[in-house]
Design a protein around this motif. Structure first.
Motif, PDB file in Angstrom:
ATOM      1  N   LYS A   1       0.857  -1.192   0.000  1.00  0.00           N
ATOM      2  CA  LYS A   1       0.000   0.000   0.000  1.00  0.00           C
ATOM      3  C   LYS A   1       0.891   1.239   0.000  1.00  0.00           C
ATOM      4  O   LYS A   1       1.763   1.395   0.848  1.00  0.00           O
ATOM      5  N   GLY A   2       0.682   2.097  -0.992  1.00  0.00           N
ATOM      6  CA  GLY A   2       1.468   3.321  -1.092  1.00  0.00           C
ATOM      7  C   GLY A   2       2.486   3.294  -2.213  1.00  0.00           C
ATOM      8  O   GLY A   2       3.114   4.305  -2.508  1.00  0.00           O
TER       9      GLY A   2
ATOM     10  N   ALA B   1       4.342   3.887 -10.949  1.00  0.00           N
ATOM     11  CA  ALA B   1       5.442   4.834 -11.172  1.00  0.00           C
ATOM     12  C   ALA B   1       6.524   4.689 -10.100  1.00  0.00           C
ATOM     13  O   ALA B   1       7.725   4.689 -10.417  1.00  0.00           O
ATOM     14  N   LYS B   2       6.114   4.568  -8.848  1.00  0.00           N
ATOM     15  CA  LYS B   2       7.100   4.436  -7.758  1.00  0.00           C
ATOM     16  C   LYS B   2       7.826   3.095  -7.853  1.00  0.00           C
ATOM     17  O   LYS B   2       9.042   3.018  -7.639  1.00  0.00           O
ATOM     18  N   ALA B   3       7.091   2.027  -8.200  1.00  0.00           N
ATOM     19  CA  ALA B   3       7.725   0.717  -8.371  1.00  0.00           C
ATOM     20  C   ALA B   3       8.770   0.782  -9.479  1.00  0.00           C
ATOM     21  O   ALA B   3       9.885   0.254  -9.328  1.00  0.00           O
ATOM     22  N   LYS B   4       8.439   1.442 -10.578  1.00  0.00           N
ATOM     23  CA  LYS B   4       9.396   1.574 -11.688  1.00  0.00           C
ATOM     24  C   LYS B   4      10.620   2.370 -11.253  1.00  0.00           C
ATOM     25  O   LYS B   4      11.755   2.010 -11.586  1.00  0.00           O
ATOM     26  N   ALA B   5      10.409   3.443 -10.510  1.00  0.00           N
ATOM     27  CA  ALA B   5      11.531   4.256 -10.036  1.00  0.00           C
ATOM     28  C   ALA B   5      12.457   3.436  -9.133  1.00  0.00           C
ATOM     29  O   ALA B   5      13.682   3.526  -9.243  1.00  0.00           O
ATOM     30  N   ILE B   6      11.884   2.628  -8.266  1.00  0.00           N
ATOM     31  CA  ILE B   6      12.682   1.784  -7.374  1.00  0.00           C
ATOM     32  C   ILE B   6      13.468   0.759  -8.187  1.00  0.00           C
ATOM     33  O   ILE B   6      14.674   0.579  -7.991  1.00  0.00           O
TER      34      ILE B   6
ATOM     35  N   GLU C   1       3.971  -1.215   6.321  1.00  0.00           N
ATOM     36  CA  GLU C   1       3.067  -1.912   5.399  1.00  0.00           C
ATOM     37  C   GLU C   1       3.650  -3.239   4.909  1.00  0.00           C
ATOM     38  O   GLU C   1       2.986  -3.980   4.217  1.00  0.00           O
ATOM     39  N   GLY C   2       4.915  -3.515   5.226  1.00  0.00           N
ATOM     40  CA  GLY C   2       5.509  -4.800   4.849  1.00  0.00           C
ATOM     41  C   GLY C   2       6.744  -4.709   3.982  1.00  0.00           C
ATOM     42  O   GLY C   2       7.292  -5.723   3.563  1.00  0.00           O
ATOM     43  N   LEU C   3       7.218  -3.512   3.681  1.00  0.00           N
ATOM     44  CA  LEU C   3       8.422  -3.357   2.876  1.00  0.00           C
ATOM     45  C   LEU C   3       9.645  -3.627   3.745  1.00  0.00           C
ATOM     46  O   LEU C   3       9.759  -3.082   4.850  1.00  0.00           O
TER      47      LEU C   3
END
Length: 114
Positions: free
Chosen positions: A36-37, A41-46, A80-82
């Motif tokens: 969650k969160g 786009a954020k996944a691609k940046a990471i 959240e689990g990261l």
């Protein structure tokens, strides 16, 4: 009766997977977006940052290297689990794991010819 059992099992599995830890150093895009969160786009940046500069050592490094991932955001995502696993996976393995030949093969460089 069987339908209820299957539905209950599916619900239990979805709840269990919602609380599964996701290691930012090994996760793919789908796994990251499951947090969650983190959107596409954020996944691609990471993933782009990890591919370009290697694994993340800790939360502070994640905050510095990925735009929009401040300290508070990283803390919230960790709740959240990261997770941020070891950047050097070979350092995380116990010294006595496997035979000497297995360790030597694992340490040997891999050459890919085109």
């Amino acid at each position: 009766m069987i339908r209820k059992a299957i539905a209950a099992f599916a619900l239990a599995m979805s709840i269990g997977s919602a609380f599964a830890a996701v290691d930012i150093n090994t996760a793919n895009s789908d796994a990251l977006r499951g947090i969650k969160g983190i959107g596409p786009a954020k996944a691609k940046a990471i993933l782009d940052e990890r591919e370009a500069h290697g694994p993340f050592k800790d939360a502070a490094e994640l905050s510095k290297r990925v735009k929009g991932m401040g300290g508070k955001t990283v803390e919230r995502l960790q709740a959240e689990g990261l997770t941020i696993g070891p950047a050097n996976k070979s350092a995380a393995a116990p010294a006595n794991a496997g035979s000497g030949a297995t360790r030597a093969a694992a340490a040997a460089p891999v050459v890919v010819k085109k």
